[in-house]
Every structure is written in C-alpha cells, then in structure tokens.
Scaffold this active site. Structure first.
Site, mmCIF file in Angstrom:
data_model
loop_
_atom_site.group_PDB
_atom_site.id
_atom_site.type_symbol
_atom_site.label_atom_id
_atom_site.label_comp_id
_atom_site.label_asym_id
_atom_site.label_seq_id
_atom_site.Cartn_x
_atom_site.Cartn_y
_atom_site.Cartn_z
ATOM 1 N N CYS A 17 -8.747 0.714 -4.733
ATOM 2 C CA CYS A 17 -8.329 -0.043 -3.552
ATOM 3 C C CYS A 17 -8.995 0.505 -2.293
ATOM 4 O O CYS A 17 -8.931 1.716 -2.033
ATOM 5 C CB CYS A 17 -6.808 0.017 -3.403
ATOM 6 N N CYS A 65 -6.138 1.965 0.338
ATOM 7 C CA CYS A 65 -5.263 3.080 0.014
ATOM 8 C C CYS A 65 -5.823 4.336 0.696
ATOM 9 O O CYS A 65 -7.007 4.383 1.042
ATOM 10 C CB CYS A 65 -5.209 3.300 -1.493
ATOM 11 N N HIS A 119 0.286 1.134 -2.345
ATOM 12 C CA HIS A 119 -0.555 0.051 -2.846
ATOM 13 C C HIS A 119 0.251 -1.197 -3.217
ATOM 14 O O HIS A 119 -0.255 -2.313 -3.137
ATOM 15 C CB HIS A 119 -1.343 0.527 -4.075
ATOM 16 N N HIS A 177 -2.867 -4.731 -1.931
ATOM 17 C CA HIS A 177 -2.252 -3.803 -0.992
ATOM 18 C C HIS A 177 -1.669 -4.573 0.200
ATOM 19 O O HIS A 177 -2.355 -5.410 0.797
ATOM 20 C CB HIS A 177 -3.314 -2.815 -0.512
ATOM 21 N N HIS A 229 -1.119 -5.974 3.539
ATOM 22 C CA HIS A 229 -1.943 -5.893 4.735
ATOM 23 C C HIS A 229 -1.994 -7.247 5.421
ATOM 24 O O HIS A 229 -1.644 -8.276 4.850
ATOM 25 C CB HIS A 229 -3.372 -5.451 4.392
ATOM 26 N N GLN A 285 -4.280 -9.301 8.976
ATOM 27 C CA GLN A 285 -5.557 -9.332 9.682
ATOM 28 C C GLN A 285 -5.345 -9.761 11.125
ATOM 29 O O GLN A 285 -4.296 -10.317 11.471
ATOM 30 C CB GLN A 285 -6.534 -10.292 8.989
#
Length: 381
Positions: A74, A77, A139, A190, A192, A194
């Site tokens: 990943c 991570c 993760h 994972h 997340h 943007q």
C-alpha cells in the site's frame, strides 16, 4: 491544537503531517524520504468542449497509477523496510500530500477565459493541484470508524488545505471529497480522500453558484439559498435527519440519488476554512454520526461519495455561496445499485427509485443509541 509538519518527498511533492492535538513533537527523521523517485511529469492538458463550454482534463498518465494493491504494498501505509511508501514516517495520524498521478498540476496558472475564443480545438495546460488525504495509518477500516479526535484532525487538514490552495495562482475552486467503496471506483483500500484545486469552476458547482447568486440578489443580499432551503426543510420536518447546535442534515426534497444527505452549517460560511472552533468540534461528531447511519442501513458497508461544496473563489460568488456537504450513494437496496444510464448519463435528468421521505425516516431510525451523549448539548434527531 493540531500540529502541522511540512516536508517534501524525493521528487519534490509536498507532504504535510497533521498530528492529533496533544501528541508529542514529530521525529525529524519522519520528514525524510529516502526513495529514489523519477522526476515529476509535466502537467497534462485541459481541452475545451465547444458543445458544452466545459473544460475536460486529459490525463493519460493516470492509466499507470496504483490499483488496489495488497496491504504489504500500500502506498499510503506508513513506511516499513519492506514497503518504502509515500509516507516516510513509521506512524502518523493524518497526512496530506500531492498526488503522484494528478489529474491537474503540478503547475498552477490561469486558464484563458472560455468566452474569449470560439472553442473548438482549444487546449491549455492542466493547471491546478490534486492532493491525497490519508485519514489513518490503518490499512483497513473507514472514516466512520475514526475517533472523534481523529475526525477533528481531518477537518483541520481540510480547512488548512482549503485556505492554502485557495491562495494559489489561478485556482477558482477547492473541492475536498472522499470516494468510498469498490462500487464507487476507489483504487486504494486504505481509508483516504482527496482534494482538487481547479483552475476553473466545475460545471456542477457553476449551476449551484448561479442559483445561489440569483436567490441572494432577489433577497436583497439578506439570505442565502442554502439557508432558505434548510429553513424550509426544518419547518416541514419530514426529511430531516439530524439537527444540532451548528449543523443540520436532511434528505433533499428533490434528491437525485437513492441515498442522499445534505449537511449544512447554520451560520453563513463560504468554506471549511471559515468554520470556527466550536463548529469544527461539532462537525466532527455530526459527520461521524451520518456516516455510521449509512453503514447501519444494510448488512454490508454502504459505498458513498462525500462531496464538500465550497463557494467558488470568484469574488462575485463568495457572498452568496454556502459551504455544505452532499453525501450520496448509488445503493438502492441491499443487493442493488443505481447505475447512471441513458436519462441520467446522457441527459442529466435523474430518476430516483426511492422517496426522500422514506429514506429520511430510515436514517432517523438508525441513529446512535447514545446520540445525546456523543453530540453537543442541544443536539436532537
């Protein structure tokens, strides 16, 4: 206060650690990226669509971006000897960094005005900036599983980046968002989100901003459209999902998606950076509650798009613009998704398979049992 530490990755991309309030100062070694990375690519291009008068980003380099890697590979991570990732530190709280495969940027600048040319065959550099926001070093999991303190740190990161990106040359709009779930098309498991900083006002944002400006003018500059709609929804009550001291959430009267929630601050603010400390504190609790309710609707996690609509940076649109969240999901049943086909994809004419009133009722029934203990004084659902 959240602690911010800024550094640069081996290829020159900026990376920022946002550490939870009360944590120890960051080890300087966590700021050093020891990888040997190739130079950054030049910006792609944006092409002007003469039919719609929209800008379209052409980013063929994104075809080679990382796609659903295993956990031991990943890229967001924490770094280990076996996996030197995009995050140099062996641990972190929240991280923001420039995307290695951006749709826009890394250069910033001003695009030519659309009205200044006939359109066909016109292109320009894809100015702007695309950033990745990693919510946790873990993760697996989701935003809904974050602690309230960690959610508050993410909000600080969104606000700080909104302020910083808004100051870059040529930027017209800053858009924090999260795509959650394989059904939405995520490329990393994972947790997340943007942030895109556009050199133009996007088509959807322009429609909303124009409607908001017209309402603001009709009211003599005394009321925003978002405040008017929120007032109407609160008076009606049938589509309200949650009401707290600083924020309220509702399913909109003309919802487009099977699951759609709008979260609106009671105070008129143009963006996340304008929220005060009390509002940010409450937002952390309220936002987590809404995400948890989505996941309680069905036996499996619900895919969603979390889109923070902030006022465009065009001066004439700031006074009438209003920060709000549009949280949407294509899930119309436990085993069914809504796909955008002919009417929606081709004509932009949405057909909803659910009723907003029924969806709001379901979202009220899955409220957290300890809601009054987890939300600020005065909150109710």
């Amino acid at each position: 206060m959240t602690r911010l530490s800024s550094t640069f990755l081996a290829d020159g991309r900026e990376l920022m650690y946002f550490d939870d309030a009360g944590t120890a100062p960051r080890d300087p070694a966590s700021l050093e990226d020891h990888r040997a990375l190739p130079p950054r690519a030049e910006p792609g291009e944006v092409r002007f669509d003469a039919l719609s008068r929209d800008w379209v980003a052409v980013a063929a380099h994104r075809q080679s971006r990382t796609h659903l890697p295993p956990a031991d590979q990943c890229p967001i991570c924490p770094t280990t000897p076996e996996n030197p990732s995009e995050i140099p530190a062996p641990d972190y709280d929240v991280v923001v960094f420039e995307n290695r495969f951006p749709s826009l940027g890394p250069a910033t600048g001003k695009l030519p005005e659309a009205a200044g040319h006939s359109g066909w065959g016109h292109s320009a550099p894809a100015y702007g900036r695309c950033e990745v926001v990693s919510f946790t070093p873990q993760h697996t999991g989701s935003f809904a599983e974050l602690s309230e303190q960690r959610a508050r740190t993410v909000i600080e990161a969104w606000a700080q980046r909104t302020d910083a990106l808004s100051a870059l040359p040529g930027i017209k709009q800053v858009f924090p968002f999260e795509n959650r779930g394989a059904e939405i098309g995520v490329t990393l498991h994972h947790p997340h989100g943007q942030i895109y900083a556009y050199p133009y006002i996007t088509p959807r944002a322009e429609v909303l901003a124009s409607a908001a400006a017209a309402h603001f003018e009709r009211s003599g500059g005394t009321e925003t459209l978002a405040a008017s709609i929120l007032g109407a929804e609160r008076n009606d009550g049938s589509r309200m999902v949650l009401e707290a001291e600083h924020f309220s959430a509702y399913v909109p009267f003309a919802a487009r998606w099977p699951l759609e929630i709008h979260l609106v601050p009671h105070r008129h603010v143009p963006d996340l950076a304008a929220l005060n400390g009390s509002e940010r504190d409450e937002l952390a609790a309220v936002y987590l509650e809404l995400l948890k309710r989505l996941d309680r609707l069905y036996p499996t996690p619900t895919p969603y798009i979390s889109a923070w609509y902030q006022a465009p940076l065009e001066p004439s649109l700031r006074a009438s613009g209003q920060l709000h969240l549009q949280l949407t999901s294509p899930r119309r049943a436990a085993d069914k998704l809504k796909f955008l086909a002919g009417s929606e994809a081709a004509m932009g004419a949405f057909i909803n398979d659910t009723t907003p009133e029924a969806v709001a009722e379901r979202l009220r029934t899955v409220a957290s049992p300890a809601l009054k203990d987890t939300l600020p004084e005065g909150a109710r659902a």
